[in-house]
Write a protein that holds these residues in place. Structure first.
Motif, PDB file in Angstrom:
ATOM      1  N   GLY A  98     -25.242  28.918  18.407  1.00  0.00           N
ATOM      2  CA  GLY A  98     -24.392  28.348  19.453  1.00  0.00           C
ATOM      3  C   GLY A  98     -23.380  28.151  18.751  1.00  0.00           C
ATOM      4  O   GLY A  98     -22.661  28.581  17.551  1.00  0.00           O
ATOM      5  N   PRO A  99     -22.257  27.316  19.611  1.00  0.00           N
ATOM      6  CA  PRO A  99     -20.712  26.889  19.191  1.00  0.00           C
ATOM      7  C   PRO A  99     -20.928  25.983  18.013  1.00  0.00           C
ATOM      8  O   PRO A  99     -21.598  25.098  18.058  1.00  0.00           O
ATOM      9  CB  PRO A  99     -20.425  26.203  20.352  1.00  0.00           C
ATOM     10  N   LEU A 100     -20.471  26.557  16.896  1.00  0.00           N
ATOM     11  CA  LEU A 100     -20.443  25.984  15.622  1.00  0.00           C
ATOM     12  C   LEU A 100     -18.917  26.031  14.959  1.00  0.00           C
ATOM     13  O   LEU A 100     -18.242  27.100  15.330  1.00  0.00           O
ATOM     14  CB  LEU A 100     -21.250  26.511  14.435  1.00  0.00           C
ATOM     15  N   SER A 101     -18.407  24.967  14.372  1.00  0.00           N
ATOM     16  CA  SER A 101     -17.017  24.829  13.774  1.00  0.00           C
ATOM     17  C   SER A 101     -17.227  24.510  12.334  1.00  0.00           C
ATOM     18  O   SER A 101     -17.782  23.705  11.990  1.00  0.00           O
ATOM     19  CB  SER A 101     -16.263  24.033  14.578  1.00  0.00           C
ATOM     20  N   ALA A 159     -20.290  30.598  13.593  1.00  0.00           N
ATOM     21  CA  ALA A 159     -19.450  29.535  13.527  1.00  0.00           C
ATOM     22  C   ALA A 159     -18.130  30.208  13.652  1.00  0.00           C
ATOM     23  O   ALA A 159     -17.579  31.397  13.192  1.00  0.00           O
ATOM     24  CB  ALA A 159     -19.378  28.923  12.167  1.00  0.00           C
ATOM     25  N   VAL A 160     -17.202  29.407  14.320  1.00  0.00           N
ATOM     26  CA  VAL A 160     -15.588  29.779  14.175  1.00  0.00           C
ATOM     27  C   VAL A 160     -15.167  29.143  12.924  1.00  0.00           C
ATOM     28  O   VAL A 160     -15.354  27.918  12.747  1.00  0.00           O
ATOM     29  CB  VAL A 160     -14.871  29.296  15.411  1.00  0.00           C
ATOM     30  N   ILE A 161     -14.346  29.803  12.023  1.00  0.00           N
ATOM     31  CA  ILE A 161     -13.839  29.328  10.709  1.00  0.00           C
ATOM     32  C   ILE A 161     -12.315  29.102  10.753  1.00  0.00           C
ATOM     33  O   ILE A 161     -11.766  29.912  10.663  1.00  0.00           O
ATOM     34  CB  ILE A 161     -14.305  30.083   9.648  1.00  0.00           C
ATOM     35  N   TYR A 162     -11.976  28.020  10.345  1.00  0.00           N
ATOM     36  CA  TYR A 162     -10.866  27.407  10.288  1.00  0.00           C
ATOM     37  C   TYR A 162     -10.310  27.017   8.802  1.00  0.00           C
ATOM     38  O   TYR A 162     -11.095  26.604   8.151  1.00  0.00           O
ATOM     39  CB  TYR A 162     -10.434  26.034  10.976  1.00  0.00           C
ATOM     40  N   THR A 163      -9.156  27.702   8.248  1.00  0.00           N
ATOM     41  CA  THR A 163      -8.627  27.607   7.121  1.00  0.00           C
ATOM     42  C   THR A 163      -7.094  27.701   7.142  1.00  0.00           C
ATOM     43  O   THR A 163      -6.793  28.025   8.194  1.00  0.00           O
ATOM     44  CB  THR A 163      -9.045  29.075   6.170  1.00  0.00           C
ATOM     45  N   HIS A 164      -6.418  27.583   5.974  1.00  0.00           N
ATOM     46  CA  HIS A 164      -5.077  27.589   6.183  1.00  0.00           C
ATOM     47  C   HIS A 164      -4.724  29.224   5.514  1.00  0.00           C
ATOM     48  O   HIS A 164      -5.601  29.988   5.557  1.00  0.00           O
ATOM     49  CB  HIS A 164      -4.500  26.781   5.113  1.00  0.00           C
ATOM     50  N   ASP A 165      -3.629  29.492   5.359  1.00  0.00           N
ATOM     51  CA  ASP A 165      -3.118  30.885   5.513  1.00  0.00           C
ATOM     52  C   ASP A 165      -3.102  31.133   3.778  1.00  0.00           C
ATOM     53  O   ASP A 165      -2.132  31.273   3.266  1.00  0.00           O
ATOM     54  CB  ASP A 165      -1.686  30.965   5.776  1.00  0.00           C
ATOM     55  N   ARG A 177     -13.673  35.725  14.058  1.00  0.00           N
ATOM     56  CA  ARG A 177     -14.003  34.172  14.164  1.00  0.00           C
ATOM     57  C   ARG A 177     -13.193  33.381  13.226  1.00  0.00           C
ATOM     58  O   ARG A 177     -13.445  32.285  13.055  1.00  0.00           O
ATOM     59  CB  ARG A 177     -15.693  33.774  14.039  1.00  0.00           C
ATOM     60  N   HIS A 178     -12.214  33.871  12.645  1.00  0.00           N
ATOM     61  CA  HIS A 178     -11.573  33.174  11.580  1.00  0.00           C
ATOM     62  C   HIS A 178     -10.297  33.029  12.204  1.00  0.00           C
ATOM     63  O   HIS A 178      -9.443  33.810  12.644  1.00  0.00           O
ATOM     64  CB  HIS A 178     -11.218  34.236  10.325  1.00  0.00           C
ATOM     65  N   GLN A 179      -9.991  31.527  12.257  1.00  0.00           N
ATOM     66  CA  GLN A 179      -8.641  31.007  12.931  1.00  0.00           C
ATOM     67  C   GLN A 179      -7.850  30.554  11.523  1.00  0.00           C
ATOM     68  O   GLN A 179      -8.179  29.628  10.857  1.00  0.00           O
ATOM     69  CB  GLN A 179      -8.912  29.947  13.926  1.00  0.00           C
TER      70      GLN A 179
END
Length: 236
Positions: A98-101, A159-165, A177-179
């Protein structure tokens, strides 16, 4: 001077004192260090438990040895064994599809000398605050891949994965899914806060410290020791 208890050479000299104040000797023939008439001291479980707690605080090895009243050599041997036995995989609560961050970041550290950089790659579940993956290595794409491989399967699938650039993440994390976000967005604030917690709690990750790691194995082992403690301390 006493003869060497290892090779029986008479070529021995005084070499400081052990933590109890007893004279230590050094053999010039074989390099062995010893004391006369040593008395074996069994380290009880209460002392071991105290050492385990102190390893989770911002103390040097010498400071822990003084606080626990054990020898630095015993403590070093204990840490070697603990680092080798600590699981190198995150232990997290089961999650449903399901929705995971997930928030990812890298933490600079070094082993033995500052030129020997060891980047700590970390991934955190943004909902539960659990550390779900970690890897220690360089800052290349292969290390990003090892971090991705360390995540439980459900995160790699959903999962949607948040990272810096940072270039290394591209081509490793799923594009859809990479933000990529800025620090000001707050989307990586939890993992950045954990980085600060790690530096405040484990002396070998402090930027300017005399308590740095001299062994990569211990560096990695005590990182995972702290991660397991951190995850276990989170509220359910």
């Amino acid at each position: 001077m006493p003869t060497c208890s290892k090779c029986s050479s008479p070529r021995t000299v005084k070499n400081g004192r052990i933590h109890t104040g007893k004279q230590r000797f050094l053999c010039r023939n074989c390099g062995y260090q010893f004391v006369e008439h040593p008395t074996d001291k069994r380290i009880d479980q209460a002392t071991r438990d105290l050492v385990d707690r102190l390893l989770l605080e911002r103390l040097s090895m010498a400071g822990i040895a003084r606080a626990a009243q054990v020898s630095e050599q015993w403590l070093q041997d204990y840490v070697h064994l603990k680092a080798a036995q600590t699981p190198k995989q995150a232990q997290v609560r089961p999650k449903k599809r399901g929705p995971l961050s997930v928030q990812c970041d890298e933490l600079w550290s070094f082993v033995d000398r500052k030129g020997n950089k060891q980047w700590v790659w970390l991934a955190m579940d943004a909902q539960t605050r659990e550390i779900i993956g970690a890897y220690v290595g360089d800052r290349s794409r292969s290390s990003a891949q090892r971090l991705w491989d360390s995540l439980p399967k459900v995160y790699r699938q959903c999962a949607v994965i948040y990272t810096h650039d940072w270039e290394a993440y591209k081509g490793v994390l799923p594009q859809k899914r990479h933000q990529v976000v800025s620090k000001d967005s707050g989307k990586t604030s939890y993992i950045e806060r954990f980085n600060n917690t790690l530096r405040q709690r484990v002396s070998r990750f402090v930027r300017r410290s005399l308590a740095f790691s001299k062994s990569l194995r211990n560096h990695i082992g005590l990182l995972w020791n702290f991660i397991h403690h951190y995850n276990a301390s989170l509220p359910i």
